[in-house]
Design an enzyme around this catalytic site. Sequence first.
Site, PDB file in Angstrom:
ATOM      1  N   TYR A  56       0.860  -1.189   0.000  1.00 58.33           N
ATOM      2  CA  TYR A  56       0.000   0.000   0.000  1.00 58.33           C
ATOM      3  C   TYR A  56       0.894   1.235   0.000  1.00 58.33           C
ATOM      4  O   TYR A  56       1.532   1.558   1.010  1.00 58.33           O
ATOM      5  CB  TYR A  56      -0.901   0.023   1.238  1.00 58.33           C
ATOM      6  CG  TYR A  56      -1.958  -1.051   1.296  1.00 58.33           C
ATOM      7  CD1 TYR A  56      -2.303  -1.810   0.181  1.00 58.33           C
ATOM      8  CD2 TYR A  56      -2.637  -1.310   2.482  1.00 58.33           C
ATOM      9  CE1 TYR A  56      -3.275  -2.787   0.241  1.00 58.33           C
ATOM     10  CE2 TYR A  56      -3.619  -2.282   2.557  1.00 58.33           C
ATOM     11  CZ  TYR A  56      -3.929  -3.027   1.438  1.00 58.33           C
ATOM     12  OH  TYR A  56      -4.900  -3.993   1.520  1.00 58.33           O
ATOM     13  N   GLY A 212     -17.085   2.671  -0.602  1.00 59.42           N
ATOM     14  CA  GLY A 212     -17.886   3.877  -0.450  1.00 59.42           C
ATOM     15  C   GLY A 212     -19.142   3.897  -1.286  1.00 59.42           C
ATOM     16  O   GLY A 212     -20.004   4.760  -1.098  1.00 59.42           O
ATOM     17  N   SER A 215     -22.132   3.471   0.904  1.00 55.96           N
ATOM     18  CA  SER A 215     -21.982   4.167   2.189  1.00 55.96           C
ATOM     19  C   SER A 215     -23.094   5.169   2.432  1.00 55.96           C
ATOM     20  O   SER A 215     -23.301   5.626   3.555  1.00 55.96           O
ATOM     21  CB  SER A 215     -20.640   4.908   2.235  1.00 55.96           C
ATOM     22  OG  SER A 215     -20.641   5.979   1.286  1.00 55.96           O
TER      23      SER A 215
END
Length: 334
Positions: A56, A212, A215
């Site tokens: 990452y 998301g 969400s």
Amino acid sequence: MQTRPLGTTGPQVSALGLGCMGMSALYGEADRAESVATIHAALEAGVTLLDTGDFYAMGHNEMLIGEALRAAPAALREQALTSVKFGALRDPDGGWSGYDGRPAAVRNFAAYSLQRLGVDHIDVYRIARLDPDVPIEETVGAIAELVEKGHVRHIGLSEVGAETIRRAAATAPISDLQIEYSLISRGIEDEVLPTTRELGIGITAYGVLSRGLISGHFTADRQLAPTDFRSMSPRFQGENLQHNLSLVEALRKIAEQKGVSVAQIAIAWVSSRGKDIVPLVGARTRERLTEALGALDVTLDDADLAAIEQAVPADAAAGDRYPAAQMSHLGTDR
């Protein structure tokens, strides 16, 4: 906070885990100070599981977690459990070039992760995706050697199918499988979940809000940076996005009737699937973390679950969860 077992061979962990990837990569700009503050707030709230990957932002995320742990009070630092994925190969331009599960590479990746995190052991260690050129037995065997030496506590898997799970479990005790699972990503229910339950392997579910999308905060007119993974994700494109947001609106009606947010009901749904499933929430700010933690107070009865199923049936989503090139690296059925 409630705790749950991470499989029969793993530790007890908090009922929610914190996925830290978005604090470093793939979802646009993130604020470093806010990221550290969010990790601290999670630990203070009783969250114990911190999930990352050594790739990452090419180690940035591990260093960020290491920074947060060093600055945390000793009691909170000691309760933190690190879950690390390894194996993805990157280049200086941010490109991806496959996965490396060779035993020598496993030991090499672990050495760097321990240094970046500033810890003397990793609690759960797993290859991010199956290396097609290396038998899973060899990769898992190498992690088992790290367990014997005390560098790793528990062996995990990530995004693999039932056959690979069985082969891995026949090699060494597997505590946990990390895999995408949400209202609109339910592929594990057919074969993977029954297999992990048969073998006593826990699930850490990532993507519980589908990056998301479900969400309740994502809008059709949102502009995404070219470096944002969602700008290439099929579920966020054109008609797919419009269709998927219509599912969110159907879910919103149910959430409003219960007096909770869309995100909270989506997280609560994943949590309700079993005590062996720990949702990972990708909160990048304290505000979003607070909302996610509120899901722990949401109880879904049979009527709620039936309404959710009617609003968002299995396979209702439009578009694959990854671009075609990345789908080929998944060991699951999508």
